[in-house]
Design a protein around this motif. Sequence first.
Motif, PDB file in Angstrom:
ATOM      1  N   ALA A  81       0.866  -1.041  -0.022  1.00 38.28           N
ATOM      2  CA  ALA A  81      -0.122  -0.160  -0.058  1.00 38.28           C
ATOM      3  C   ALA A  81       1.077   1.028  -0.007  1.00 38.28           C
ATOM      4  CB  ALA A  81      -0.717  -0.105   1.264  1.00 38.28           C
ATOM      5  N   ILE A  82       0.717   2.109  -1.060  1.00 37.90           N
ATOM      6  CA  ILE A  82       1.498   3.522  -1.307  1.00 37.90           C
ATOM      7  C   ILE A  82       0.482   4.460  -0.991  1.00 37.90           C
ATOM      8  CG2 ILE A  82       3.125   4.472  -2.478  1.00 37.90           C
ATOM      9  CD1 ILE A  82       3.839   1.679  -3.824  1.00 37.90           C
ATOM     10  N   HIS A  83       0.785   5.229  -0.260  1.00 37.68           N
ATOM     11  CA  HIS A  83      -0.192   6.338   0.343  1.00 37.68           C
ATOM     12  C   HIS A  83       0.106   7.624  -0.215  1.00 37.68           C
ATOM     13  CE1 HIS A  83      -2.000   4.017   3.630  1.00 37.68           C
ATOM     14  NE2 HIS A  83      -0.861   3.468   3.712  1.00 37.68           N
ATOM     15  N   ASP A  84      -0.833   8.492  -0.544  1.00 36.15           N
ATOM     16  CA  ASP A  84      -0.793   9.866  -1.420  1.00 36.15           C
ATOM     17  C   ASP A  84      -0.490  10.943  -0.165  1.00 36.15           C
ATOM     18  OD1 ASP A  84      -1.305  12.257  -2.311  1.00 36.15           O
ATOM     19  OD2 ASP A  84      -3.145  11.869  -3.156  1.00 36.15           O
ATOM     20  N   ALA A  85       0.903  11.124  -0.282  1.00 37.65           N
ATOM     21  CA  ALA A  85       1.745  12.048   0.553  1.00 37.65           C
ATOM     22  C   ALA A  85       1.046  13.351   0.576  1.00 37.65           C
ATOM     23  CB  ALA A  85       3.037  11.985   0.386  1.00 37.65           C
ATOM     24  N   ARG A  86       0.513  13.731  -0.484  1.00 39.29           N
ATOM     25  CA  ARG A  86       0.020  15.158  -0.748  1.00 39.29           C
ATOM     26  C   ARG A  86      -1.061  15.290   0.200  1.00 39.29           C
ATOM     27  NH1 ARG A  86       1.881  17.715  -4.954  1.00 39.29           N
ATOM     28  NH2 ARG A  86       2.767  16.423  -6.762  1.00 39.29           N
ATOM     29  N   LEU A 107      11.521  16.469   6.652  1.00 38.26           N
ATOM     30  CA  LEU A 107      12.772  15.856   6.369  1.00 38.26           C
ATOM     31  C   LEU A 107      13.229  15.456   7.817  1.00 38.26           C
ATOM     32  CD1 LEU A 107      14.862  15.415   4.016  1.00 38.26           C
ATOM     33  CD2 LEU A 107      15.926  17.602   4.801  1.00 38.26           C
ATOM     34  N   GLU A 108      13.188  15.992   8.610  1.00 39.45           N
ATOM     35  CA  GLU A 108      13.760  15.558  10.041  1.00 39.45           C
ATOM     36  C   GLU A 108      13.094  14.562  10.767  1.00 39.45           C
ATOM     37  OE1 GLU A 108      16.971  16.092  10.749  1.00 39.45           O
ATOM     38  OE2 GLU A 108      17.423  17.744   9.283  1.00 39.45           O
ATOM     39  N   LEU A 109      12.018  14.290  10.343  1.00 43.98           N
ATOM     40  CA  LEU A 109      11.008  13.492  11.252  1.00 43.98           C
ATOM     41  C   LEU A 109      10.753  12.250  10.314  1.00 43.98           C
ATOM     42  CD1 LEU A 109       9.083  13.085  13.474  1.00 43.98           C
ATOM     43  CD2 LEU A 109       7.367  14.104  12.178  1.00 43.98           C
ATOM     44  N   ASN A 110      10.291  12.402   9.076  1.00 45.23           N
ATOM     45  CA  ASN A 110       9.964  11.236   8.034  1.00 45.23           C
ATOM     46  C   ASN A 110      11.015  10.888   7.456  1.00 45.23           C
ATOM     47  OD1 ASN A 110       7.535  13.512   8.391  1.00 45.23           O
ATOM     48  ND2 ASN A 110       6.996  11.230   9.177  1.00 45.23           N
ATOM     49  N   GLY A 111      12.221  11.736   7.020  1.00 53.09           N
ATOM     50  CA  GLY A 111      13.074  11.538   5.876  1.00 53.09           C
ATOM     51  C   GLY A 111      12.921  11.956   4.750  1.00 53.09           C
ATOM     52  N   PHE A 112      11.689  12.746   4.459  1.00 55.48           N
ATOM     53  CA  PHE A 112      11.635  13.095   3.221  1.00 55.48           C
ATOM     54  C   PHE A 112      10.616  14.557   3.185  1.00 55.48           C
ATOM     55  CE2 PHE A 112       8.542  10.061   3.815  1.00 55.48           C
ATOM     56  CZ  PHE A 112       7.095  10.490   3.459  1.00 55.48           C
ATOM     57  N   GLU A 113      10.631  15.243   2.105  1.00 52.31           N
ATOM     58  CA  GLU A 113       9.724  16.360   1.902  1.00 52.31           C
ATOM     59  C   GLU A 113       9.731  16.905   0.688  1.00 52.31           C
ATOM     60  OE1 GLU A 113       9.915  20.877   4.299  1.00 52.31           O
ATOM     61  OE2 GLU A 113      10.858  19.088   5.076  1.00 52.31           O
ATOM     62  N   LEU A 114       8.433  17.241   0.162  1.00 48.78           N
ATOM     63  CA  LEU A 114       8.359  17.796  -1.031  1.00 48.78           C
ATOM     64  C   LEU A 114       8.376  19.462  -1.116  1.00 48.78           C
ATOM     65  CD1 LEU A 114       7.721  17.009  -4.049  1.00 48.78           C
ATOM     66  CD2 LEU A 114       5.375  17.722  -3.254  1.00 48.78           C
ATOM     67  N   ALA A 148       4.801  15.760 -15.886  1.00 47.29           N
ATOM     68  CA  ALA A 148       4.442  15.077 -14.719  1.00 47.29           C
ATOM     69  C   ALA A 148       5.065  13.625 -14.504  1.00 47.29           C
ATOM     70  CB  ALA A 148       3.245  15.290 -14.382  1.00 47.29           C
ATOM     71  N   ALA A 149       5.538  13.017 -13.477  1.00 38.99           N
ATOM     72  CA  ALA A 149       5.705  11.718 -13.288  1.00 38.99           C
ATOM     73  C   ALA A 149       4.618  11.001 -12.869  1.00 38.99           C
ATOM     74  CB  ALA A 149       7.042  11.441 -12.282  1.00 38.99           C
ATOM     75  N   ILE A 150       4.084  10.328 -13.869  1.00 40.79           N
ATOM     76  CA  ILE A 150       2.713   9.754 -13.599  1.00 40.79           C
ATOM     77  C   ILE A 150       2.859   7.962 -13.777  1.00 40.79           C
ATOM     78  CG2 ILE A 150       0.264   9.409 -14.640  1.00 40.79           C
ATOM     79  CD1 ILE A 150       0.612  12.225 -15.813  1.00 40.79           C
ATOM     80  N   ASP A 151       3.516   7.565 -14.742  1.00 39.61           N
ATOM     81  CA  ASP A 151       3.571   6.310 -14.866  1.00 39.61           C
ATOM     82  C   ASP A 151       4.310   5.378 -13.915  1.00 39.61           C
ATOM     83  OD1 ASP A 151       5.870   7.026 -16.064  1.00 39.61           O
ATOM     84  OD2 ASP A 151       6.179   5.356 -17.308  1.00 39.61           O
ATOM     85  N   THR A 152       5.628   6.116 -13.573  1.00 40.13           N
ATOM     86  CA  THR A 152       6.464   5.383 -12.690  1.00 40.13           C
ATOM     87  C   THR A 152       6.944   6.490 -11.533  1.00 40.13           C
ATOM     88  OG1 THR A 152       7.111   4.247 -14.647  1.00 40.13           O
ATOM     89  CG2 THR A 152       8.445   3.807 -12.455  1.00 40.13           C
ATOM     90  N   PRO A 153       6.077   6.768 -10.569  1.00 40.56           N
ATOM     91  CA  PRO A 153       6.552   7.843  -9.630  1.00 40.56           C
ATOM     92  C   PRO A 153       7.542   6.945  -8.671  1.00 40.56           C
ATOM     93  CG  PRO A 153       4.394   6.907  -8.957  1.00 40.56           C
ATOM     94  CD  PRO A 153       4.605   6.186 -10.350  1.00 40.56           C
ATOM     95  N   HIS A 168       6.402  -1.587   7.291  1.00 42.12           N
ATOM     96  CA  HIS A 168       7.143  -0.165   6.432  1.00 42.12           C
ATOM     97  C   HIS A 168       5.562   0.473   5.958  1.00 42.12           C
ATOM     98  CE1 HIS A 168      10.765  -2.732   5.311  1.00 42.12           C
ATOM     99  NE2 HIS A 168      10.859  -2.196   6.636  1.00 42.12           N
ATOM    100  N   ARG A 169       5.936   1.862   5.786  1.00 39.81           N
ATOM    101  CA  ARG A 169       4.706   2.660   5.460  1.00 39.81           C
ATOM    102  C   ARG A 169       5.306   3.673   4.486  1.00 39.81           C
ATOM    103  NH1 ARG A 169      -0.606   2.833   6.758  1.00 39.81           N
ATOM    104  NH2 ARG A 169      -1.339   5.124   7.228  1.00 39.81           N
ATOM    105  N   TRP A 170       4.913   3.197   3.148  1.00 42.42           N
ATOM    106  CA  TRP A 170       5.092   3.827   2.178  1.00 42.42           C
ATOM    107  C   TRP A 170       4.143   5.100   1.510  1.00 42.42           C
ATOM    108  CZ3 TRP A 170       9.430   2.874  -0.300  1.00 42.42           C
ATOM    109  CH2 TRP A 170      10.306   1.595   0.004  1.00 42.42           C
ATOM    110  N   TYR A 171       4.894   6.017   0.956  1.00 38.91           N
ATOM    111  CA  TYR A 171       4.337   7.157   0.443  1.00 38.91           C
ATOM    112  C   TYR A 171       4.596   7.637  -1.056  1.00 38.91           C
ATOM    113  CZ  TYR A 171       2.486   8.031   5.190  1.00 38.91           C
ATOM    114  OH  TYR A 171       1.820   8.058   6.538  1.00 38.91           O
ATOM    115  N   TYR A 172       3.961   8.537  -1.802  1.00 40.16           N
ATOM    116  CA  TYR A 172       4.367   9.038  -2.982  1.00 40.16           C
ATOM    117  C   TYR A 172       3.484  10.170  -3.057  1.00 40.16           C
ATOM    118  CZ  TYR A 172       0.439   7.723  -5.736  1.00 40.16           C
ATOM    119  OH  TYR A 172      -1.073   7.412  -6.363  1.00 40.16           O
ATOM    120  N   TYR A 173       3.988  10.976  -4.137  1.00 41.84           N
ATOM    121  CA  TYR A 173       3.244  12.336  -4.441  1.00 41.84           C
ATOM    122  C   TYR A 173       2.797  12.320  -5.944  1.00 41.84           C
ATOM    123  CZ  TYR A 173       5.455  14.442  -0.344  1.00 41.84           C
ATOM    124  OH  TYR A 173       5.720  14.715   1.205  1.00 41.84           O
ATOM    125  N   PRO A 174       1.583  11.814  -5.903  1.00 44.54           N
ATOM    126  CA  PRO A 174       1.155  11.568  -7.149  1.00 44.54           C
ATOM    127  C   PRO A 174       1.202  12.729  -8.269  1.00 44.54           C
ATOM    128  CG  PRO A 174      -0.644  11.166  -5.659  1.00 44.54           C
ATOM    129  CD  PRO A 174       0.570  11.977  -4.909  1.00 44.54           C
TER     130      PRO A 174
END
Length: 278
Positions: free
Chosen positions: A48-53, A61-68, A177-182, A219-225
């Motif tokens: 399961a990959i959650h919508d980070a938006r 960055l300092e809490l989760n390891g990433f930031e947009l 935009a990165a749509i097919d392979t984020p 593991h808790r996964w995220y992506y930015y659609p």
Amino acid sequence: MNSDTGNSPVTGRLGYLVPSAKRPCNYMFQPPDGVPSENCEYEDVPCAIHDARRISSALALELNGFELVDMPAGLSEFYDDRLVKEIYYPELEALALRMTGGRQARVFDHLYRQRDGARPTLSFGRDGDGTQASAVGRVHNDYTEQSGQRRRELVFADGSADSPFVILNFWRPVHHAAIDTPLAVCDTRSFAMQDWIAGDIIYPDRTGEIYLARHSAAHRWYYYPSMMPSEVLVFKTYDSRLDLPARMTAHCAFDDPTAPADAPARRSIEARCLVVLD
């Protein structure tokens, strides 16, 4: 963990290492006759990959390891290495200092990636003759405890060995935009150190060490659609400070099952920057 109630995740297949007694090894070029290109096996695990938006303001960055970050670049295309180094590198170094409060930042490499239009199976290495980098479908981190320290020695050989430092990856779509392979990133708080497995990446002139990953349901996964070229995903690949929740960020490209069949093949550029913090 941050709450993302109401977020319907997509299911992406991520390449996790199948643990074995062998130390993982991957050749990034045509290996010698009779030598396999890799000595390890991977399993494509539906995750399961959650919508980070939806919770972007709660991620850091300092809490989760990433930031947009919204940061249009001074370049629209990144084919010319000279222009990338002259124009793009200083932009990223300035951003790195703003985000970390560091005193010195240096971008030390970059890689342009283009997904094959035929949408091949994601691989760890490179396509075809080894000159075109594709999307990496194996869960990994660019550095280990040992190779992260070695990278600092290579980038800053100026007596700053005792200063804390961080290595950041700046990932940006190019042209569209990165749509097919984020790119999916894992919340560092959900990833235990015992889930990492050190492995070798062998090049013609050197051998590097990275972390591959064993699967865990935690593991808790995220992506930015639909990330745009004006956006950059910043994530940690190494932090020398041992007392932080976010030190290394597992990441992996994946095929978005909701992407239209005619979505343009993803193009992206990534650059790595070492920041001396004090």
